[in-house]
Design a protein around this motif. Structure first.
Motif, PDB file in Angstrom:
ATOM      1  N   ALA A 121       8.497  -9.490 -18.629  1.00  0.00           N
ATOM      2  CA  ALA A 121       8.941  -8.259 -19.272  1.00  0.00           C
ATOM      3  C   ALA A 121      10.452  -8.277 -19.486  1.00  0.00           C
ATOM      4  CB  ALA A 121       8.539  -7.047 -18.432  1.00  0.00           C
ATOM      5  N   ARG A 122      11.185  -8.696 -18.468  1.00  0.00           N
ATOM      6  CA  ARG A 122      12.640  -8.740 -18.609  1.00  0.00           C
ATOM      7  C   ARG A 122      13.049  -9.765 -19.669  1.00  0.00           C
ATOM      8  NH1 ARG A 122      15.735  -6.088 -14.765  1.00  0.00           N
ATOM      9  NH2 ARG A 122      17.364  -6.582 -16.275  1.00  0.00           N
ATOM     10  N   ALA A 123      12.334 -10.901 -19.734  1.00  0.00           N
ATOM     11  CA  ALA A 123      12.631 -11.913 -20.752  1.00  0.00           C
ATOM     12  C   ALA A 123      12.391 -11.378 -22.158  1.00  0.00           C
ATOM     13  CB  ALA A 123      11.783 -13.166 -20.507  1.00  0.00           C
ATOM     14  N   GLU A 124      11.454 -10.419 -22.285  1.00  0.00           N
ATOM     15  CA  GLU A 124      11.158  -9.810 -23.579  1.00  0.00           C
ATOM     16  C   GLU A 124      12.071  -8.622 -23.879  1.00  0.00           C
ATOM     17  OE1 GLU A 124       9.037 -10.673 -25.921  1.00  0.00           O
ATOM     18  OE2 GLU A 124       7.854 -12.221 -24.925  1.00  0.00           O
ATOM     19  N   GLY A 125      12.997  -8.351 -22.972  1.00  0.00           N
ATOM     20  CA  GLY A 125      13.944  -7.266 -23.184  1.00  0.00           C
ATOM     21  C   GLY A 125      13.470  -5.902 -22.735  1.00  0.00           C
ATOM     22  N   LEU A 126      12.378  -5.852 -21.970  1.00  0.00           N
ATOM     23  CA  LEU A 126      11.845  -4.581 -21.503  1.00  0.00           C
ATOM     24  C   LEU A 126      12.550  -4.139 -20.220  1.00  0.00           C
ATOM     25  CD1 LEU A 126       9.593  -5.503 -23.477  1.00  0.00           C
ATOM     26  CD2 LEU A 126       7.935  -4.484 -21.902  1.00  0.00           C
ATOM     27  N   ASP A 127      12.675  -2.844 -20.064  1.00  0.00           N
ATOM     28  CA  ASP A 127      13.145  -2.270 -18.815  1.00  0.00           C
ATOM     29  C   ASP A 127      11.948  -2.110 -17.882  1.00  0.00           C
ATOM     30  OD1 ASP A 127      15.308  -0.848 -17.259  1.00  0.00           O
ATOM     31  OD2 ASP A 127      13.791   0.729 -17.352  1.00  0.00           O
ATOM     32  N   VAL A 128      12.144  -2.389 -16.586  1.00  0.00           N
ATOM     33  CA  VAL A 128      11.035  -2.341 -15.633  1.00  0.00           C
ATOM     34  C   VAL A 128      11.394  -1.437 -14.457  1.00  0.00           C
ATOM     35  CG1 VAL A 128       9.456  -3.657 -14.199  1.00  0.00           C
ATOM     36  CG2 VAL A 128      10.439  -4.707 -16.249  1.00  0.00           C
ATOM     37  N   ARG A 129      10.575  -0.434 -14.260  1.00  0.00           N
ATOM     38  CA  ARG A 129      10.694   0.435 -13.091  1.00  0.00           C
ATOM     39  C   ARG A 129       9.652   0.007 -12.070  1.00  0.00           C
ATOM     40  NH1 ARG A 129       9.214   6.850 -12.024  1.00  0.00           N
ATOM     41  NH2 ARG A 129      11.413   7.359 -11.864  1.00  0.00           N
ATOM     42  N   ALA A 130       9.941   0.216 -10.782  1.00  0.00           N
ATOM     43  CA  ALA A 130       8.970  -0.055  -9.722  1.00  0.00           C
ATOM     44  C   ALA A 130       8.672   1.224  -8.965  1.00  0.00           C
ATOM     45  CB  ALA A 130       9.495  -1.114  -8.764  1.00  0.00           C
ATOM     46  N   TYR A 131       7.402   1.560  -8.878  1.00  0.00           N
ATOM     47  CA  TYR A 131       6.957   2.632  -7.986  1.00  0.00           C
ATOM     48  C   TYR A 131       6.595   2.006  -6.637  1.00  0.00           C
ATOM     49  CZ  TYR A 131       6.110   6.007 -11.802  1.00  0.00           C
ATOM     50  OH  TYR A 131       6.236   6.885 -12.849  1.00  0.00           O
ATOM     51  N   VAL A 132       6.925   2.704  -5.565  1.00  0.00           N
ATOM     52  CA  VAL A 132       6.408   2.327  -4.252  1.00  0.00           C
ATOM     53  C   VAL A 132       5.643   3.525  -3.709  1.00  0.00           C
ATOM     54  CG1 VAL A 132       6.918   1.519  -1.931  1.00  0.00           C
ATOM     55  CG2 VAL A 132       8.343   0.767  -3.829  1.00  0.00           C
ATOM     56  N   SER A 133       4.375   3.343  -3.465  1.00  0.00           N
ATOM     57  CA  SER A 133       3.532   4.431  -2.961  1.00  0.00           C
ATOM     58  C   SER A 133       3.490   4.417  -1.440  1.00  0.00           C
ATOM     59  CB  SER A 133       2.117   4.299  -3.526  1.00  0.00           C
ATOM     60  OG  SER A 133       1.579   3.041  -3.162  1.00  0.00           O
ATOM     61  N   MET A 134       3.034   5.512  -0.873  1.00  0.00           N
ATOM     62  CA  MET A 134       2.875   5.671   0.580  1.00  0.00           C
ATOM     63  C   MET A 134       4.184   5.431   1.329  1.00  0.00           C
ATOM     64  SD  MET A 134      -0.263   6.563   0.855  1.00  0.00           S
ATOM     65  CE  MET A 134      -1.742   6.527  -0.162  1.00  0.00           C
ATOM     66  N   CYS A 135       5.269   5.975   0.823  1.00  0.00           N
ATOM     67  CA  CYS A 135       6.577   5.748   1.443  1.00  0.00           C
ATOM     68  C   CYS A 135       6.788   6.524   2.740  1.00  0.00           C
ATOM     69  CB  CYS A 135       7.687   6.104   0.464  1.00  0.00           C
ATOM     70  SG  CYS A 135       7.892   4.926  -0.880  1.00  0.00           S
ATOM     71  N   PHE A 136       6.018   7.575   2.957  1.00  0.00           N
ATOM     72  CA  PHE A 136       6.252   8.410   4.133  1.00  0.00           C
ATOM     73  C   PHE A 136       5.033   8.541   5.036  1.00  0.00           C
ATOM     74  CE2 PHE A 136       9.081   9.722   0.724  1.00  0.00           C
ATOM     75  CZ  PHE A 136      10.322   9.661   1.355  1.00  0.00           C
ATOM     76  N   SER A 185       2.930  -0.908  -3.248  1.00  0.00           N
ATOM     77  CA  SER A 185       2.549  -0.155  -2.058  1.00  0.00           C
ATOM     78  C   SER A 185       3.456  -0.530  -0.898  1.00  0.00           C
ATOM     79  CB  SER A 185       1.098  -0.457  -1.674  1.00  0.00           C
ATOM     80  OG  SER A 185       0.765   0.154  -0.436  1.00  0.00           O
ATOM     81  N   ALA A 186       3.714   0.453  -0.038  1.00  0.00           N
ATOM     82  CA  ALA A 186       4.483   0.195   1.175  1.00  0.00           C
ATOM     83  C   ALA A 186       3.580  -0.095   2.369  1.00  0.00           C
ATOM     84  CB  ALA A 186       5.371   1.395   1.492  1.00  0.00           C
ATOM     85  N   THR A 187       2.259   0.002   2.178  1.00  0.00           N
ATOM     86  CA  THR A 187       1.346  -0.223   3.297  1.00  0.00           C
ATOM     87  C   THR A 187       0.262  -1.235   2.929  1.00  0.00           C
ATOM     88  OG1 THR A 187      -0.249   1.518   2.708  1.00  0.00           O
ATOM     89  CG2 THR A 187       1.669   2.176   4.023  1.00  0.00           C
ATOM     90  N   GLU A 188      -0.208  -1.907   3.961  1.00  0.00           N
ATOM     91  CA  GLU A 188      -1.275  -2.888   3.797  1.00  0.00           C
ATOM     92  C   GLU A 188      -2.565  -2.215   3.324  1.00  0.00           C
ATOM     93  OE1 GLU A 188      -2.809  -6.755   3.924  1.00  0.00           O
ATOM     94  OE2 GLU A 188      -0.780  -6.206   4.553  1.00  0.00           O
ATOM     95  N   ALA A 189      -2.902  -1.095   3.935  1.00  0.00           N
ATOM     96  CA  ALA A 189      -4.173  -0.438   3.620  1.00  0.00           C
ATOM     97  C   ALA A 189      -4.228  -0.015   2.156  1.00  0.00           C
ATOM     98  CB  ALA A 189      -4.373   0.768   4.536  1.00  0.00           C
ATOM     99  N   PHE A 190      -3.157   0.615   1.666  1.00  0.00           N
ATOM    100  CA  PHE A 190      -3.190   1.090   0.283  1.00  0.00           C
ATOM    101  C   PHE A 190      -3.106  -0.071  -0.698  1.00  0.00           C
ATOM    102  CE2 PHE A 190      -1.412   3.282  -3.508  1.00  0.00           C
ATOM    103  CZ  PHE A 190      -2.441   4.183  -3.694  1.00  0.00           C
ATOM    104  N   ALA A 191      -2.372  -1.115  -0.356  1.00  0.00           N
ATOM    105  CA  ALA A 191      -2.304  -2.287  -1.230  1.00  0.00           C
ATOM    106  C   ALA A 191      -3.698  -2.868  -1.434  1.00  0.00           C
ATOM    107  CB  ALA A 191      -1.370  -3.344  -0.651  1.00  0.00           C
ATOM    108  N   ARG A 192      -4.464  -2.940  -0.369  1.00  0.00           N
ATOM    109  CA  ARG A 192      -5.812  -3.516  -0.483  1.00  0.00           C
ATOM    110  C   ARG A 192      -6.747  -2.586  -1.250  1.00  0.00           C
ATOM    111  NH1 ARG A 192      -6.522  -8.189   1.894  1.00  0.00           N
ATOM    112  NH2 ARG A 192      -5.126  -8.875   3.571  1.00  0.00           N
ATOM    113  N   ARG A 193      -6.625  -1.282  -1.055  1.00  0.00           N
ATOM    114  CA  ARG A 193      -7.519  -0.353  -1.739  1.00  0.00           C
ATOM    115  C   ARG A 193      -7.142  -0.134  -3.195  1.00  0.00           C
ATOM    116  NH1 ARG A 193      -7.874   0.752   3.534  1.00  0.00           N
ATOM    117  NH2 ARG A 193      -9.799   1.660   4.347  1.00  0.00           N
TER     118      ARG A 193
END
Length: 313
Positions: free
Chosen positions: A145-160, A117-125
């Protein structure tokens, strides 16, 4: 009007766009997770198989969240066990914490995503963590995950925009995104969770990310169409050099935090625009429209996608 095959729109190549765009299809996970009635796993499996047959090569299949949080995705293990995997197709899953990672590893998953999350409120909820505490939750997941050879994507919500905090400063979003990439994530998906962004905001955020040293090559965009801006925002992102776009077949999904939210950008609407501008997607639009019309029938309501409605009546 009955079904008709019109192929693709007439091409008029536009300057300043990438030759090809990768569509990160989220219909089976983000699209279905808000459905109140549980969709049978057999329907989900056929949905994923049809999407692959239509040429989509990145299908976010499910999520290993606690079944009590998202009952619709409680069948994650069963779905992955029954999945007919195709060569050249990725099937990432969402993983919220280390327990979710344990389940993903046991299921033989090769690609995961974490959801920040990009915001405090959404992170808590959404995460039951503060903005800073979310990193402590994600770091062991990403490291393992990276040590196990997995690819990891990150979503960031509430960006705008955030329904509790209002407009979100681009500098804060950039700082969150840079920290997730520094943690070991390979891609950052910028989420307009409540669909309030406009193209100028997209440009401003990408510029701010560049200040943090984040290149466009590791970025993806995830727009909701609440105010009808998803395609315009996508085009702005493409002109800035971003080549991965999240979309949901048939426009499945909605935002529980904004009234009248129309959900994710419809994959068909995206493909129509891209193909018309000379950008390759690898997607068979007729097969995709058939798939979304089929699923809409299973869900008992029309598809929100304008292109599906135009092609399939």
């Amino acid at each position: 009007m009955g079904a008709r095959d019109v192929g693709l729109p007439d091409r008029a190549p536009a300057e300043g766009l990438p030759d090809r765009v990768t569509i990160w299809e989220v219909g089976a996970r983000d699209g279905l997770q808000n459905e109140q009635a549980v969709v049978p796993v057999e329907v989900k499996l056929e949905f994923l198989d049809r999407l692959a047959d239509a040429g989509l090569d990145t299908l976010e299949a499910t999520s290993f969240v606690h079944p009590g949080w998202v009952p619709q995705l409680a069948d994650a293990e069963e779905l992955l066990a029954g999945l007919r995997r195709r060569d050249g197709v990725r099937y990432p899953v969402l993983v919220p914490n280390e327990r979710g990672l344990d389940r993903a590893l046991a299921a033989g998953v090769e690609h995961i995503a974490v959801f920040g999350s990009a915001t405090e409120a959404f992170a808590r909820r959404n995460l039951n963590r503060s903005l800073d505490e979310q990193y402590a939750m994600f770091e062991p997941v990403v490291t393992r995950a990276r040590a196990e050879g997995l690819d990891v994507r990150a979503y960031v919500s509430m960006c705008f925009g955030d329904p509790w905090e209002g407009p979100v400063p681009a500098a804060r979003v950039a700082a969150v995104g840079a920290r997730l990439l520094d943690m070991g994530c390979s891609q950052l998906s910028l989420g307009d969770t409540i669909g309030v962004a406009t193209p100028g905001q997209v440009e401003a955020l990408v510029r701010e990310l560049a200040v943090e040293g984040v290149e466009q090559s590791v970025l993806a965009v995830h727009f909701h169409d609440t105010y009808g801006q998803a395609l315009a925002n996508t085009l702005a992102a493409l002109r800035l050099g971003i080549t991965t776009v999240d979309a949901s077949a048939g426009g499945l999904g909605g935002c529980p935090y904004a009234e009248s939210a129309t959900g994710n950008l419809a994959t068909e609407d995206l493909v129509w625009m891209l193909e018309g501008m000379g950008v390759e997607t690898g997607v068979d639009l007729d097969k995709l429209a058939d798939t979304s019309a089929w699923l809409a029938g299973r869900l008992g309501r029309p598809s929100p996608s304008r292109v599906v409605r135009a092609l399939r009546g």
